[in-house]
Design a protein around this motif. Structure first.
Motif, PDB file in Angstrom:
ATOM      1  N   ILE A  75       4.279   3.407   2.663  1.00 54.92           N
ATOM      2  CA  ILE A  75       3.453   4.615   2.755  1.00 54.92           C
ATOM      3  C   ILE A  75       4.330   5.785   3.194  1.00 54.92           C
ATOM      4  O   ILE A  75       4.853   5.784   4.310  1.00 54.92           O
ATOM      5  N   PRO A  76       4.523   6.793   2.362  1.00 53.04           N
ATOM      6  CA  PRO A  76       5.297   7.976   2.794  1.00 53.04           C
ATOM      7  C   PRO A  76       4.534   8.769   3.846  1.00 53.04           C
ATOM      8  O   PRO A  76       3.323   8.618   3.998  1.00 53.04           O
ATOM      9  N   HIS A  77       5.246   9.625   4.553  1.00 51.11           N
ATOM     10  CA  HIS A  77       4.648  10.319   5.694  1.00 51.11           C
ATOM     11  C   HIS A  77       3.431  11.150   5.322  1.00 51.11           C
ATOM     12  O   HIS A  77       2.485  11.263   6.105  1.00 51.11           O
ATOM     13  N   ASP A  78       3.420  11.741   4.113  1.00 49.50           N
ATOM     14  CA  ASP A  78       2.307  12.611   3.745  1.00 49.50           C
ATOM     15  C   ASP A  78       1.114  11.833   3.190  1.00 49.50           C
ATOM     16  O   ASP A  78       0.083  12.430   2.853  1.00 49.50           O
ATOM     17  N   ASN A  79       1.226  10.512   3.096  1.00 55.06           N
ATOM     18  CA  ASN A  79       0.083   9.695   2.677  1.00 55.06           C
ATOM     19  C   ASN A  79      -0.650   9.043   3.852  1.00 55.06           C
ATOM     20  O   ASN A  79      -1.544   8.233   3.648  1.00 55.06           O
ATOM     21  N   PHE A  80      -0.235   9.411   5.087  1.00 51.73           N
ATOM     22  CA  PHE A  80      -1.072   9.137   6.243  1.00 51.73           C
ATOM     23  C   PHE A  80      -2.029  10.325   6.331  1.00 51.73           C
ATOM     24  O   PHE A  80      -1.867  11.228   7.154  1.00 51.73           O
ATOM     25  N   THR A  81      -3.009  10.326   5.462  1.00 49.01           N
ATOM     26  CA  THR A  81      -3.783  11.531   5.176  1.00 49.01           C
ATOM     27  C   THR A  81      -4.567  12.028   6.384  1.00 49.01           C
ATOM     28  O   THR A  81      -5.134  11.242   7.153  1.00 49.01           O
TER      29      THR A  81
ATOM     30  N   LEU B 107       0.829  -1.199   0.000  1.00 45.65           N
ATOM     31  CA  LEU B 107       0.000   0.000   0.000  1.00 45.65           C
ATOM     32  C   LEU B 107       0.868   1.255   0.000  1.00 45.65           C
ATOM     33  O   LEU B 107       1.821   1.358   0.766  1.00 45.65           O
ATOM     34  N   PHE B 108       0.504   2.222  -0.849  1.00 49.85           N
ATOM     35  CA  PHE B 108       1.261   3.472  -0.943  1.00 49.85           C
ATOM     36  C   PHE B 108       0.539   4.635  -0.267  1.00 49.85           C
ATOM     37  O   PHE B 108       1.048   5.751  -0.260  1.00 49.85           O
ATOM     38  N   ALA B 109      -0.624   4.363   0.277  1.00 49.22           N
ATOM     39  CA  ALA B 109      -1.379   5.396   1.004  1.00 49.22           C
ATOM     40  C   ALA B 109      -2.294   4.702   2.000  1.00 49.22           C
ATOM     41  O   ALA B 109      -2.653   3.541   1.836  1.00 49.22           O
ATOM     42  N   LEU B 110      -2.665   5.427   3.038  1.00 41.90           N
ATOM     43  CA  LEU B 110      -3.605   4.905   4.014  1.00 41.90           C
ATOM     44  C   LEU B 110      -4.953   4.737   3.315  1.00 41.90           C
ATOM     45  O   LEU B 110      -5.501   5.710   2.792  1.00 41.90           O
ATOM     46  N   PRO B 111      -5.495   3.531   3.231  1.00 43.91           N
ATOM     47  CA  PRO B 111      -6.732   3.304   2.462  1.00 43.91           C
ATOM     48  C   PRO B 111      -7.895   4.147   2.973  1.00 43.91           C
ATOM     49  O   PRO B 111      -8.183   4.175   4.169  1.00 43.91           O
ATOM     50  N   GLU B 112      -8.590   4.800   2.057  1.00 43.52           N
ATOM     51  CA  GLU B 112      -9.713   5.659   2.421  1.00 43.52           C
ATOM     52  C   GLU B 112     -10.843   4.860   3.058  1.00 43.52           C
ATOM     53  O   GLU B 112     -11.607   5.394   3.873  1.00 43.52           O
ATOM     54  N   VAL B 113     -10.939   3.583   2.721  1.00 40.11           N
ATOM     55  CA  VAL B 113     -12.011   2.745   3.259  1.00 40.11           C
ATOM     56  C   VAL B 113     -11.980   2.708   4.786  1.00 40.11           C
ATOM     57  O   VAL B 113     -13.019   2.519   5.432  1.00 40.11           O
TER      58      VAL B 113
ATOM     59  N   HIS C 103       2.785  13.750  10.597  1.00 39.71           N
ATOM     60  CA  HIS C 103       2.190  14.767  11.458  1.00 39.71           C
ATOM     61  C   HIS C 103       0.763  14.406  11.841  1.00 39.71           C
ATOM     62  O   HIS C 103       0.286  14.762  12.934  1.00 39.71           O
ATOM     63  N   SER C 104       0.071  13.661  10.986  1.00 40.64           N
ATOM     64  CA  SER C 104      -1.353  13.388  11.191  1.00 40.64           C
ATOM     65  C   SER C 104      -1.632  12.457  12.364  1.00 40.64           C
ATOM     66  O   SER C 104      -2.792  12.254  12.733  1.00 40.64           O
TER      67      SER C 104
ATOM     68  N   GLY D 141       5.000   2.203  10.085  1.00 38.03           N
ATOM     69  CA  GLY D 141       6.429   2.314   9.857  1.00 38.03           C
ATOM     70  C   GLY D 141       6.908   1.369   8.777  1.00 38.03           C
ATOM     71  O   GLY D 141       6.341   0.299   8.550  1.00 38.03           O
ATOM     72  N   ASP D 142       7.968   1.786   8.117  1.00 39.82           N
ATOM     73  CA  ASP D 142       8.579   1.020   7.032  1.00 39.82           C
ATOM     74  C   ASP D 142      10.025   1.458   6.931  1.00 39.82           C
ATOM     75  O   ASP D 142      10.379   2.572   7.331  1.00 39.82           O
ATOM     76  N   GLN D 143      10.877   0.591   6.407  1.00 34.93           N
ATOM     77  CA  GLN D 143      12.301   0.918   6.371  1.00 34.93           C
ATOM     78  C   GLN D 143      12.618   2.157   5.539  1.00 34.93           C
ATOM     79  O   GLN D 143      13.674   2.775   5.710  1.00 34.93           O
ATOM     80  N   ASP D 144      11.700   2.575   4.647  1.00 33.77           N
ATOM     81  CA  ASP D 144      11.968   3.734   3.788  1.00 33.77           C
ATOM     82  C   ASP D 144      11.253   5.006   4.233  1.00 33.77           C
ATOM     83  O   ASP D 144      11.341   6.029   3.550  1.00 33.77           O
TER      84      ASP D 144
END
Length: 465
Positions: free
Chosen positions: A146-152, A123-129, A178-179, A169-172
């Protein structure tokens, strides 16, 4: 073939609610198709490691299952209304290849689903579901890219009133999201990986008064975050496998808010060489693990840093070649673990003044000698674990342990000689400790040590009692 009673249960389901294996799992498990058939027990629909690339077709079942386990498959996408026909409160989708989840995937479960496990996916973003789930309390999205700004903000805000346990969290991961401040009810937080060497001082804003347990593991952090000082009710901290921290990174100010609340502290594999001075400030600390650090020598000065209330100490894999005498200062210890070290002997003066010790583990050491005079101060010891050592005989020092209940001498390659030299052990168990359980096999004969002592010594050896 089903028996008559089984057929009756299939017809009248309510009459046989606990027929959960065999015929029940074949007939009432709510999945269709031979290749996707799941195994069911009383509470779980288990579709784990079935090689699935898509979800099974679930059919309506009256059974009140609690959990659906779809972990360790190759599922890439969860479509809309994917779980119609089942009635569960937890779904495990970990270790798949998920890249997306439809916004209406959980539509029939939105009022009851309280746990979703998505860790180790793509997953590349926090799922909207997730924002549609009205009672979700536990969410694991760790080890997704999931990059930090995709924890919407929108999703985190909508689940923030419900979530009490969150793993991420992920190794990258490059920055702290912030969210997270939306998680106002958070009690358990687990953070793994990340490329950052520090996190912002505002990292725990929003849940600094609710958080009870915190895991920060396998990171690139160079010190315990100062942000921890704002956690005033945290009673358990696991700060492990942070190899860049070292002794200088265990910062005393970081623990300022937890001096009276922290009960359990784990600092495993942080490249430490000694007991950190911060320990003397933690007046409520009972459980401490310093496992897999290169302590080598534990001095009186190091032990003086430890509070007097400590009851459990884990020094597993710390490169110790002897039992540190300084530990005698920790007189309230009840559980002590020395496994996976380099200890070769236990001497008379080791483990002094430990009158409360109930469990001692010296397994996986090259232990070859235990003095007959050792263990004199261990009057409360109930469990002695000596698995996979270099011992060739049962230590006679156990006669100094009047309350010993379990002696574990298990070996991958049995080495304990079973012969009439064990008459003393027969006498000890007969007259002093009939409740003692001995675990382990004889080297000389195919028999458990305990059975040999109980039966063979009595019948084949001279009566030495």
């Amino acid at each position: 073939m089903l028996g008559s009673s089984s057929i009756l249960c299939l017809v009248v389901i309510s009459a046989c609610p606990f027929l959960i294996y065999g015929q029940y799992s074949e007939s009432l498990c709510p999945s269709q198709g031979v290749s996707s058939r799941c195994h069911c027990t009383e509470n779980v629909i288990e579709c784990r490691n079935r090689g699935l690339t898509s979800l099974p077709n679930f059919q309506t079942s009256p059974w009140p299952f609690k959990r659906l386990d779809l972990s360790k498959n190759n599922i890439t996408y969860i479509p809309a209304r994917a779980f119609e026909g089942i009635n569960v409160t937890e779904i495990d989708l970990s270790f798949n290849m998920l890249t997306g989840i439809h916004r209406e995937a959980f539509i029939n479960l939105k009022k009851q689903l309280n746990g979703v496990d998505l860790h180790n996916n793509l997953l590349f973003a926090l799922p909207e579901v997730l924002s549609t789930l009205e009672n979700i309390t536990k969410l694991d999205v760790s080890y997704n890219p999931i990059p930090h700004d995709n924890f919407t903000d929108n999703v985190m805000r909508l689940i923030g009133d419900w979530i009490t346990e969150f793993h991420f969290g992920d190794q990258d991961l490059q920055q702290w999201p912030h969210s997270l401040h939306h998680l106002a009810e958070l009690q358990f937080l687990k953070f793994y990986g990340g490329k950052m060497d520090r996190i912002p001082i505002t990292a725990f804003n929003g849940f600094e008064h609710t958080l009870r347990k915190l895991w920060m593991q396998s990171t690139h952090l160079i010190a315990v975050p100062i942000a921890l000082q704002y956690l005033h009710n945290c009673n358990e901290l696991h700060f492990d496998n942070n190899v860049f921290v070292k002794d200088a990174g265990i910062l005393i100010p970081a623990f300022a808010g937890m001096t009276k609340t922290l009960d359990t502290l784990s600092l495993e594999n942080n490249s430490l060489s000694t007991f950190p001075p911060v320990l003397r400030t933690l007046v409520s600390l009972h459980n401490l693990s310093l496992a897999r650090n290169n302590l080598q020598i534990v001095s009186d000065q190091a032990i003086s840093e430890v509070g007097s209330n400590l009851t459990t100490l884990n020094l597993q894999g710390c490169n110790l070649d002897r039992i540190p005498g300084a530990l005698s200062k920790l007189s309230m210890l009840k559980n002590l673990d020395f496994s996976y070290n380099k200890i070769t002997t236990i001497e008379k003066n080791d483990l002094q003044a430990m009158n409360h010790l109930a469990s001692l583990n010296v397994s996986y050491n090259p232990l070859a000698y235990v003095s007959k005079s050792s263990f004199h101060d261990l009057g409360s010891l109930e469990e002695l674990v000596l698995k996979n050592t270099s011992l060739y005989e049962v230590p006679q020092a156990i006669t100094n342990l009047p309350h010993l209940k379990i002696l574990n001498l298990e070996q991958d390659q049995p080495s304990i000689e079973c012969n009439c030299d064990l008459s003393w052990l027969y006498c000890f168990t007969k007259t002093n400790n009939s409740a003692l359980t001995i675990v382990g096999a004889c080297y000389t004969i195919v028999l458990d040590i305990g059975l040999y002592v109980k039966n063979d010594v009595r019948t084949t050896c001279p009566n030495m009692c």
